[in-house]
Structures are given as structure tokens and as C-alpha cells.
Enzyme design. Structure first.
Site, PDB file in Angstrom:
ATOM      1  N   LYS A  40      -8.979  42.985  -3.833  1.00 53.64           N
ATOM      2  CA  LYS A  40      -8.450  43.283  -5.163  1.00 53.64           C
ATOM      3  C   LYS A  40      -9.551  43.291  -6.216  1.00 53.64           C
ATOM      4  O   LYS A  40     -10.389  42.391  -6.258  1.00 53.64           O
ATOM      5  CB  LYS A  40      -7.404  42.217  -5.514  1.00 53.64           C
ATOM      6  CG  LYS A  40      -6.583  42.509  -6.730  1.00 53.64           C
ATOM      7  CD  LYS A  40      -5.477  41.478  -6.879  1.00 53.64           C
ATOM      8  CE  LYS A  40      -4.746  41.670  -8.160  1.00 53.64           C
ATOM      9  NZ  LYS A  40      -3.434  42.196  -8.043  1.00 53.64           N
ATOM     10  N   GLY A  45     -14.188  36.698  -5.617  1.00 55.76           N
ATOM     11  CA  GLY A  45     -14.918  37.113  -4.418  1.00 55.76           C
ATOM     12  C   GLY A  45     -15.230  38.597  -4.417  1.00 55.76           C
ATOM     13  O   GLY A  45     -16.332  39.013  -4.048  1.00 55.76           O
ATOM     14  N   CYS A  46     -14.270  39.391  -4.837  1.00 52.60           N
ATOM     15  CA  CYS A  46     -14.455  40.848  -4.845  1.00 52.60           C
ATOM     16  C   CYS A  46     -15.480  41.255  -5.902  1.00 52.60           C
ATOM     17  O   CYS A  46     -16.256  42.189  -5.690  1.00 52.60           O
ATOM     18  CB  CYS A  46     -13.125  41.555  -5.067  1.00 52.60           C
ATOM     19  SG  CYS A  46     -11.966  41.237  -3.707  1.00 52.60           S
ATOM     20  N   THR A  47     -15.500  40.551  -7.014  1.00 53.97           N
ATOM     21  CA  THR A  47     -16.489  40.819  -8.057  1.00 53.97           C
ATOM     22  C   THR A  47     -17.886  40.460  -7.558  1.00 53.97           C
ATOM     23  O   THR A  47     -18.839  41.227  -7.731  1.00 53.97           O
ATOM     24  CB  THR A  47     -16.145  40.052  -9.344  1.00 53.97           C
ATOM     25  OG1 THR A  47     -14.859  40.503  -9.804  1.00 53.97           O
ATOM     26  CG2 THR A  47     -17.181  40.278 -10.422  1.00 53.97           C
ATOM     27  N   ALA A  50     -18.929  43.199  -5.035  1.00 53.11           N
ATOM     28  CA  ALA A  50     -19.210  44.478  -5.698  1.00 53.11           C
ATOM     29  C   ALA A  50     -20.511  44.414  -6.497  1.00 53.11           C
ATOM     30  O   ALA A  50     -21.318  45.349  -6.460  1.00 53.11           O
ATOM     31  CB  ALA A  50     -18.043  44.868  -6.604  1.00 53.11           C
TER      32      ALA A  50
END
Length: 157
Positions: A40, A45-47, A50
Site C-alpha cells: 500500500k 514499509g512501502c515508503t 520506494a
């Protein structure tokens, strides 16, 4: 279907953050592809993941590799994520999670005692011929970009 190393990666077509539809086959014969699935936009974590790919984007590009991120988020959310963090690569919108299912990364997850279906953070390295040459499943966000870059540098350059 299970994606396996040394086999052709399943092709797909998804709407991308550049306003076009992107197919994996668009890169065949031209670029290596780092295809990463993440749960998401805008989550910690995704930030982290990325932004690590962002910070190494030029290194990947110098090795003839393109980065494609895939999540179930809609394009407008991808646009906000890209703008907020200055992401220089395409994010693809898999709202119906068909591609996630194709790559067997749509899994039953548990968080704080709740069960739900979602993306299992995973990365696939696909060579210029369209074959999966490396896969990582249940990826830990921190440090993964370095590991992927090292793999491409040592095996595809």
C-alpha cells in the site's frame, strides 16, 4: 500459477502512473525489469522500499534495468505517493489484484489479530528475454533495494 525462476514471466497489462497502459512485454528485448509488489502507498514499509529504489534509480538505469512497482492502489493514490516522495519510476495499479494473483503474491495476511487478503511484499528480476532470473518473497523493505541492485550488477550486467 506459480512463477518460477528460469521460466518466462507471465505477461500482463496494467494502468501506469504515466497515464498509459504498461505491459511487461513492452520491455522484452530492451530492458531488464525489477518488478516489485508492495501492499500500500504511504505506509511506512512501502515508503522505505520506494525511497530506497528512488535513491538507487540511476544505478539501476545504468545497468539497463527499469523499476516497476505494483500495488492494489488506484492511480490517484499512486500520483500522491510519487509526488510526495519524488519517485522517478512507474507505479502500476492492480486494483482487482489479478496480476498479484498471477504472480502468487496475493495472500492471506494477519495483522493485530485480523485476517485479510493482501500483497505479500515480493520482487522479481526479469531479464531482457522475459525470463524470471531471481525472485524474493516475504521481502523486508529495509536493505532490499541494495540486495536487488547487487544481484543485477553481478548477474545481468
Amino acid at each position: 500459477m506459480t512463477v518460477k525462476e528460469k521460466e518466462l514471466a507471465p505477461d500482463f497489462k496494467l494502468p501506469a502512473s504515466n497515464g498509459k497502459e504498461v505491459s511487461l512485454s513492452d520491455y522484452r528485448g530492451k530492458k531488464n525489469v525489477l518488478l516489485y509488489f508492495y501492499p500500500k502507498d504511504m505506509t511506512p514499509g512501502c515508503t522505505t522500499q520506494a525511497c530506497d529504489f528512488r535513491d538507487m534509480h540511476e544505478d539501476f538505469s545504468s545497468l539497463d534495468a527499469v523499476i516497476l512497482g505494483v500495488s492494489p492502489d488506484p492511480l490517484d493514490r499512486h500520483d500522491k505517493f510519487i509526488e510526495k516522495h519524488g519517485l522517478p519510476f512507474l507505479l502500476l495499479s492492480d486494483t482487482d489484484h489479478k496480476v498479484a494473483e498471477l504472480y502468487d503474491v496475493w495472500k492471506l495476511k494477519k495483522n493485530f489479530g485480523k485476517e485479510y487478503m493482501g500483497i505479500e511484499r515480493s520482487t522479481f528480476i526479469i531479464d531482457k528475454e522475459g525470463k524470471v532470473v531471481k525472485e524474493w518473497r516475504k521481502v523486508k523493505a529495509k536493505g532490499h533495494a541494495e540486495e536487488a541492485l547487487k544481484y543485477i550488477r553481478e548477474n545481468l550486467s
